[in-house]
Write an enzyme that holds these catalytic residues in place. Structure first.
Site, PDB file in Angstrom:
ATOM      1  NE  ARG A 269      -3.639  -2.444   2.357  1.00  0.00           N
ATOM      2  CZ  ARG A 269      -4.204  -2.550   3.976  1.00  0.00           C
ATOM      3  NH1 ARG A 269      -4.510  -1.350   4.692  1.00  0.00           N
ATOM      4  NH2 ARG A 269      -5.507  -4.299   3.752  1.00  0.00           N
ATOM      5  NE  ARG A 284      -1.283   5.116   8.878  1.00  0.00           N
ATOM      6  CZ  ARG A 284      -2.500   4.302   9.286  1.00  0.00           C
ATOM      7  NH1 ARG A 284      -2.417   4.035   8.407  1.00  0.00           N
ATOM      8  NH2 ARG A 284      -2.735   4.633  10.090  1.00  0.00           N
ATOM      9  CD  GLU A 356      -7.713  -1.514  10.950  1.00  0.00           C
ATOM     10  OE1 GLU A 356      -7.880  -2.008   9.770  1.00  0.00           O
ATOM     11  OE2 GLU A 356      -7.654  -0.046  11.012  1.00  0.00           O
ATOM     12  CB  SER A 359     -11.140  -3.540   9.388  1.00  0.00           C
ATOM     13  OG  SER A 359     -12.434  -2.626   8.730  1.00  0.00           O
ATOM     14  NE  ARG A 403      -1.763  -1.788  11.567  1.00  0.00           N
ATOM     15  CZ  ARG A 403      -2.750  -0.838  11.375  1.00  0.00           C
ATOM     16  NH1 ARG A 403      -3.365  -0.392  12.372  1.00  0.00           N
ATOM     17  NH2 ARG A 403      -2.332   0.057  10.732  1.00  0.00           N
TER      18      ARG A 403
END
Length: 438
Positions: A269, A284, A356, A359, A403
């Protein structure tokens, strides 16, 4: 993608849904009016084409009658009319394709309609906590993962930057092994206990595949592309993309549903909209590993499947002994293609905050329309054939591996700088019970 017939019949419902997602009342109304206008232009043109074709067929019969009666002048005039209609139809078919594309392009950037009961709100502050599991550890001396990893000599951001720039990480030794162990543990859990089929999908996909799971056209700037032949291939931002598209352009048998897929893949990403966010550490990244869960269901099962999928993702954190909470996202914080989303947030003592880690979203038939993925229901009387319907799709992280590594490091850190390995991971670590300095 939404059904234009539903929009045509429920314009106020769509306008209200867009407002719930944060659009202004003016933009919502004008967008709906524009969609309906484009649809009317297309439908009017199609009607005219049909009328012209009917007239051509009628005129062709009249030519035969005129010739049989010897009225050659009338026959010639009719032939001229048929020729003009033929030219109109040829041009009109091209115009029809153009109008179809215009409407599809307009529909492609309209987000999904939230389910009834999803809390209304503007951003993450309006999300609603559903449950909390485990007791968060709070300590002023708790270190963040990057401090622990660098002190061990097993997490190197400087060398990663030398290789690739910012938002990359080099893991070494037992810390690299721990990340690998986390991914393997998650795959084993989901395949042996949760009924998911493991898949190793391609990591580069075509534009139409990215369109199917709504990365294109709206989120093109978040993707990485590589040249391929005369075109390009996109690096997957999540395994949701290839896993969901496994059923694209197919008609499935209802008796084989649900289909449940899982994959452990790297994800890529650009993080185009995250400038200045989480710049320290590996929270991130441009490249990270994630175990993805995807379900393909019929229209009556997707809500229950959403709850099941979320429970499967939560089970990963339970087995790891990590405190977490689950929240339902408000209408303004949901993803573009979702109708309802649960975020699972793991506790990070170093940040003294929940962040988070998964999701899980139910998309209804939104993606299926883009992919043309359908199923044939079982007839109620057991006989005959029922017209195909669009499948419902779901996706969720089961969970983000990087994560999870961060969460393990911070929740299992020791005063001497070592990290205790959760018991469930020790078989994957050759029996090792802790990681210390390199």
């Amino acid at each position: 993608m939404l059904d234009i017939r539903w929009i045509r019949e429920n314009p106020q419902a769509l306008a209200a849904a867009l407002e719930k997602r944060g659009w202004s009342a003016e933009d919502s109304l004008s967008t709906v009016e524009d969609l309906i206008s484009k649809d009317e232009a297309r439908r009017d043109h199609v009607t005219e084409l049909q009328q012209k074709q009917e007239r051509r067929n009628q005129a062709s019969k009249e030519i035969g009658n005129a010739m049989r009666s010897g009225d050659m002048a009338l026959a010639e005039r009719l032939k001229g009319e048929v020729g003009e209609i033929k030219t109109f139809v040829q041009n009109g078919e091209a115009r029809e394709r153009e109008l179809d594309q215009v409407l599809e392009a307009a529909l492609a950037v309209i987000p999904n309609v939230p389910l009834d009961g999803v809390p209304e709100g503007k951003n993450e502050h309006d999300n609603v906590e559903v449950r909390r599991v485990g007791e968060p550890s709070r300590s002023n001396s708790a270190k963040e993962h990057w401090e622990i990893g660098e002190a061990m000599g097993l997490m190197d951001f400087e060398r990663a930057a030398k290789l690739s720039g910012s938002r990359f990480t080099v893991l070494k030794g037992q810390l690299a092994r721990l990340e690998r162990a986390l991914g393997q543990f998650m795959l084993d859990l989901h395949t042996t206990e949760h009924g998911y089929t493991e898949v190793q999908p391609p990591l580069m996909v075509r534009d139409d595949v990215l369109f199917g799971t709504n990365q294109l056209p709206k989120f093109e700037e978040d993707l990485f592309f590589v040249p391929h032949g005369d075109g390009r291939l996109g690096l997957i931002p999540t395994a949701e993309v290839p896993l969901t598209n496994l059923v694209a352009k197919e008609i499935l048998d209802a008796k084989n549903l649900p289909l449940r897929y899982t994959a452990l893949t790297p994800c890529f990403r650009s993080e185009a909209g995250s400038a200045g966010k989480d710049t320290r550490g590996m929270l991130r990244q441009h490249q990270f590993y994630k175990v993805e869960l995807v379900s393909i269901t019929d229209e009556n099962s997707s809500i229950d499947e959403h709850e099941r999928m979320t429970a499967c993702a939560e089970e990963v954190l339970k087995r790891l002994g990590l405190p977490y909470r689950t929240v339902v996202l408000c209408t303004g914080d949901m993803g573009f293609g979702a109708r309802k989303t649960y975020d699972i947030e793991v506790w990070l003592p170093g940040q003294n905050a929940y962040r988070e880690i998964s999701s899980c979203s139910v998309c209804g038939d939104f993606q299926a329309r883009r992919m043309d993925a359908r199923y044939r229901p079982i007839p109620e009387d057991g006989q005959g054939r029922v017209l195909p319907r669009f499948v419902h799709t779901l996706n969720g992280s089961g969970v983000a591996v990087g994560r999870a590594l961060i969460a393990v490091m911070e929740n299992y850190q020791n005063d001497d700088g070592s990290v205790t390995i959760p018991e469930v991971l020790r078989p994957y670590m050759g029996g090792l019970d802790r990681i210390g300095a390199n």
